[in-house]
Motif scaffolding. Structure first.
Motif, short mmCIF file in Angstrom:
data_model
loop_
_atom_site.label_atom_id
_atom_site.label_comp_id
_atom_site.label_asym_id
_atom_site.label_seq_id
_atom_site.Cartn_x
_atom_site.Cartn_y
_atom_site.Cartn_z
N VAL A 5 -30.41 9.41 -7.78
CA VAL A 5 -31.03 8.03 -7.55
C VAL A 5 -30.67 7.06 -8.79
CG1 VAL A 5 -33.25 6.86 -7.22
CG2 VAL A 5 -33.21 8.97 -6.61
N CYS A 6 -30.15 5.84 -8.36
CA CYS A 6 -29.70 5.07 -9.50
C CYS A 6 -30.74 4.18 -9.80
CB CYS A 6 -28.46 4.29 -9.00
SG CYS A 6 -27.10 5.36 -8.84
N VAL A 7 -31.30 3.87 -10.84
CA VAL A 7 -32.44 3.02 -11.24
C VAL A 7 -32.16 2.14 -12.32
CG1 VAL A 7 -34.10 5.03 -10.49
CG2 VAL A 7 -33.65 4.75 -12.86
N TRP A 38 -37.56 -1.60 -5.94
CA TRP A 38 -36.81 -0.91 -5.05
C TRP A 38 -36.48 0.47 -5.41
CZ3 TRP A 38 -37.06 -6.29 -5.09
CH2 TRP A 38 -37.32 -6.83 -3.99
N ASP A 39 -36.20 0.51 -6.76
CA ASP A 39 -35.97 2.07 -7.14
C ASP A 39 -36.92 3.01 -7.22
OD1 ASP A 39 -33.50 0.57 -7.44
OD2 ASP A 39 -33.53 0.32 -9.62
N SER A 40 -38.31 2.34 -7.33
CA SER A 40 -39.23 3.49 -6.99
C SER A 40 -39.38 3.80 -5.69
CB SER A 40 -40.81 2.60 -7.71
OG SER A 40 -40.92 1.94 -6.96
N GLN A 120 -31.72 -3.88 -3.94
CA GLN A 120 -31.35 -4.97 -4.76
C GLN A 120 -32.19 -4.82 -5.95
OE1 GLN A 120 -32.69 -8.77 -2.81
NE2 GLN A 120 -34.45 -8.76 -3.87
N SER A 121 -32.02 -5.52 -7.15
CA SER A 121 -32.69 -5.51 -8.24
C SER A 121 -33.39 -6.71 -8.16
CB SER A 121 -31.78 -5.16 -9.61
OG SER A 121 -30.82 -6.06 -9.79
N SER A 122 -34.80 -6.66 -8.73
CA SER A 122 -35.43 -7.94 -8.32
C SER A 122 -35.03 -9.02 -9.59
CB SER A 122 -36.94 -7.78 -8.60
OG SER A 122 -37.12 -6.98 -10.04
N GLN A 126 -28.52 -8.89 -6.67
CA GLN A 126 -27.11 -8.85 -6.23
C GLN A 126 -27.02 -8.02 -4.68
OE1 GLN A 126 -24.70 -10.08 -7.84
NE2 GLN A 126 -25.43 -10.32 -10.06
N ALA A 127 -27.79 -7.18 -4.79
CA ALA A 127 -27.62 -6.20 -3.35
C ALA A 127 -26.35 -5.80 -3.12
CB ALA A 127 -28.25 -7.06 -2.21
N ALA A 128 -25.61 -5.42 -4.35
CA ALA A 128 -24.26 -5.15 -4.06
C ALA A 128 -23.76 -3.81 -4.93
CB ALA A 128 -23.40 -6.13 -4.90
N THR A 129 -24.52 -3.35 -5.77
CA THR A 129 -24.13 -2.12 -6.68
C THR A 129 -24.14 -0.74 -5.91
OG1 THR A 129 -25.39 -3.07 -8.39
CG2 THR A 129 -24.84 -1.12 -8.76
N GLY A 130 -25.21 -0.71 -5.13
CA GLY A 130 -24.79 0.54 -4.35
C GLY A 130 -23.72 0.81 -3.48
#
Ligand SMILES: Cc1cc2nc3c(=O)[nH]c(=O)nc-3n(C[C@H](O)[C@H](O)[C@H](O)COP(=O)(O)OP(=O)(O)OC[C@H]3O[C@@H](n4cnc5c(N)ncnc54)[C@H](O)[C@@H]3O)c2cc1C
Ligand SMILES: Nc1ncnc2c1ncn2[C@@H]1O[C@H](COP(=O)(O)O)[C@@H](O)[C@H]1O
Lengths: 252, 315
Positions: A5-7, A38-40, A120-122, A126-130
């Motif tokens: 998991v990427c956090v 989102w990461d939790s 996404q990261s809040s 970006q909603a792009a990294t994954g």
């Protein structure tokens, strides 16, 4: 089963902001940090999938400086086995594709059965990294997932479209999924778990070749208020009275 | 073959062109150079008429073997179009479909990239984009040094849809697509709720600021007293406190009531997408920098519980 998991440790601004001297970022003194919401959910989903599989481990990976280890510790306190933190030159304020490049080598080396990111990261939305990461790993991917059922060599997932419509997708595994909020109920870490997490290993790695950045921030600024809102001042009862007036006038 | 400068990737769902496509055309016209719209579909001709609007110079019809969106097919098609035609900009919507492939195209081809962009311009031949940071409290100006080609994901409803008719040339473009590794199987509809919030004149909308589930009934009662319908932001639905049918926003309902009274909602882009055209927006938030105040007509920096208590006395 192994799930990576990427956090991300995200930065929250209070009601005051100042910028760094070059105006390319916010002065770090003005931000608080937290594990990306989102990461939790992604971490919880990974834990549940491993629990259902009966054995395996959840490995959490984060790109960030030493201060960002709190986010990894949070995820470890939820139940992840170990953490990896990637940091090096060129990663401060990096664009999502550069972050994906920094993640790729480490995640590839784990040979996971599944890689989860948040949608996404809040802080930077970006909603792009994954999905960029999936490409660098050569893996299939599905973005904005609200349900995961693992099968043999495939997973059936729900992809949540605009308006709430669900797209049922069959995806080959291993794959990268970006996880949407609401997919599960992230567990609270008990005090004991938080203490135990302090003993769990976090390995620190240098990134591989980051290539050229995909973008650069020229300057940051507080958005012009424009027409903005007319502010209602006064006590709560004065504000309520004005709201009543406005509503009644408008609905007349 | 003309050197195509700006590409737009059309989006469609269940046989309908999605409105964001024509907004992308408007945005494309703000950059220098001819505009081409790529239609990737099982039968592209079903959409070529709808995208032939003013400002479109060419339509690239790409036939693929899938009725609905599949990210591997879109990625392969867009990659090949970009390699063949070398556009300087590729514009896609900041939508769930694009999130599934566009960052992969940018990473794979090493393009310049930015997402959730709400403003673009040419600055002496270089493209400059604007997007938000830090939970929409700060804006940033982005550029792409050393990048000849950039892929931008544009925020829906930030540009007006292009209209009129273009008389664009339609070019059939053959691409080779890989076997799809993420296959569309079915759609599942959202469950209808007990009320239709999209037809209400007055919505009282509560967000995470209400804190606890135990606090919800008090707002249900307040809504009834005020003659309003209760709606919520996504975290309230995620927590299971309210059904999805009550959710306002991109993945919920789009609403435009006469009055939208928001209590404890920060104003995230996906929430605003669902309510920013409301007749009158009133926002109560304890954070003076909350992004909701940028779209609200009236705002109050206050504790929502204190205001709710007073409203309760007045209605
Ligand atoms: C693909 C996608 C689709 C999405 N779709 C939607 C959607 O359809 N709808 C939606 O809403 N979101 C959606 N989201 C989520 C969105 O990004 C935000 O996370 C969400 O809107 C935040 O909800 P909120 O404003 O209630 O919570 P928060 O952002 O946590 O804001 C709570 C606010 O309450 C204020 N507050 C706290 N206490 C008080 C108090 N006592 N008095 C006054 N104010 C107080 C705080 O200052 C804060 O501004 C989506 C996200 C993604 C990635
Ligand atoms: N610095 C980071 N470290 C680890 N994972 C990250 C980082 N930034 C983004 N991600 C992952 O990518 C997801 C989407 O973030 P973003 O593309 O920034 O909106 C997050 O939910 C994380 O899973």
């Amino acid at each position: 089963m192994k799930v990576v998991v990427c956090v991300k440790q995200i930065a929250q601004l209070g009601d005051e902001v100042e910028f760094t001297e070059d105006e390319r970022d916010v002065d770090p003194d003005f931000v608080d940090f937290a594990l990306n919401e989102w990461d939790s959910y992604a971490t919880e989903e990974a834990l549940q999938l491993v629990e259902r599989a009966g054995d395996g481990e959840v490995v959490v990976v984060s790109v960030g400086d030493e201060d960002s280890e709190d986010a990894l510790r949070r995820a470890l306190a939820m139940g992840a086995e170990r953490g990896i933190r990637v940091w090096g030159e060129g990663l401060a304020g990096a664009d999502p594709i550069t972050v994906a490049r920094a993640l790729a080598e480490v995640v590839r080396a784990e040979s996971a059965d599944l890689v989860l990111c948040g949608v996404q990261s809040s802080d930077s939305v970006q909603a792009a990294t994954g999905v960029a990461l999936a490409e660098l790993l050569g893996l299939p991917r599905v973005a904005v997932v609200t349900k995961v059922s693992l099968g043999e060599g495939t997973a059936t997932v729900h992809r949540e479209l605009e308006g709430g419509l669900l797209d049922v997708v069959e995806v080959d595994t291993p794959c990268v999924l970006t996880i949407q909020t609401g997919i599960n109920e992230p567990r609270y870490a008990t005090l004991r778990a938080i203490k135990q997490a302090e003993q769990k290993p976090i390995e620190v790695r240098e990134p591989g070749d980051l290539g050229e950045p995909a973008s650069r921030v020229r300057r940051m600024f507080v958005p012009p208020k424009g027409e903005g809102a007319e502010m209602l001042d006064g006590s709560p009862s004065e504000i309520a009275a004005r709201i009543k007036e406005l509503v009644e006038e408008r609905l007349k | 073959m003309p050197r195509v400068s700006v590409f737009v990737v059309a989006e469609h769902l269940r046989g309908e062109l999605r409105p964001v496509t024509l907004e992308l055309v408007t945005a494309a016209r703000e950059l220098e150079g001819p505009v081409a719209v790529a239609v990737i579909a099982a039968d592209p001709s079903a959409f070529t008429g709808a995208v032939d609007v003013e400002g479109v110079d060419e339509i690239l019809a790409v036939q693929v073997d899938a009725e609905e969106f599949e990210n591997d097919l879109y990625k392969a098609a867009v990659e090949q179009l970009v390699q063949e035609r070398q556009p300087r900009a590729i514009l896609v919507g900041f939508t769930v479909n694009s999130m599934g492939y566009a960052p992969a195209v940018a990473a794979g081809l090493g393009l310049g990239f930015a997402s959730d962009v709400f403003s673009i311009r040419d600055d002496g031949g270089a493209i400059v984009a604007e997007r938000a940071f830090y939970g929409a409290k700060v804006n940033g100006e982005i550029d792409f040094p050393g990048k000849e080609q950039v892929l931008l994901m544009l925020r829906p409803t930030s540009w007006p849809p292009a209209e009129g008719s273009g008389g664009a040339q339609v070019s059939q473009v053959a691409v080779s697509t890989p076997a799809s590794r993420a296959r569309h199987r079915d759609f599942v509809e959202v469950q209808a709720g007990d009320v239709d919030i999209s037809t209400a004149d007055f919505l009282l909308s509560v967000g995470r600021g209400i804190g606890e589930k135990e606090n919800l009934p008090q707002f249900e009662e307040l809504a009834e007293q005020m003659g309003a319908t209760l709606s919520v932001s996504r975290p309230i639905v995620d927590a299971g406190w309210m059904p999805n049918a009550r959710q306002v926003g991109q993945s919920g309902k789009t609403v435009a009531p006469k009055v939208y009274l928001a209590l404890g909602i920060s104003g995230a882009v996906q929430h605003l997408a669902g309510m920013k055209t409301s007749g009158m927006i009133i926002a109560v938030n304890s954070d003076p920098e909350a992004a909701i105040f940028n779209v609200a007509h009236y705002g109050a920096v206050a504790d929502l519980f204190e205001v709710a208590e007073e409203l309760d006395k007045l209605f």
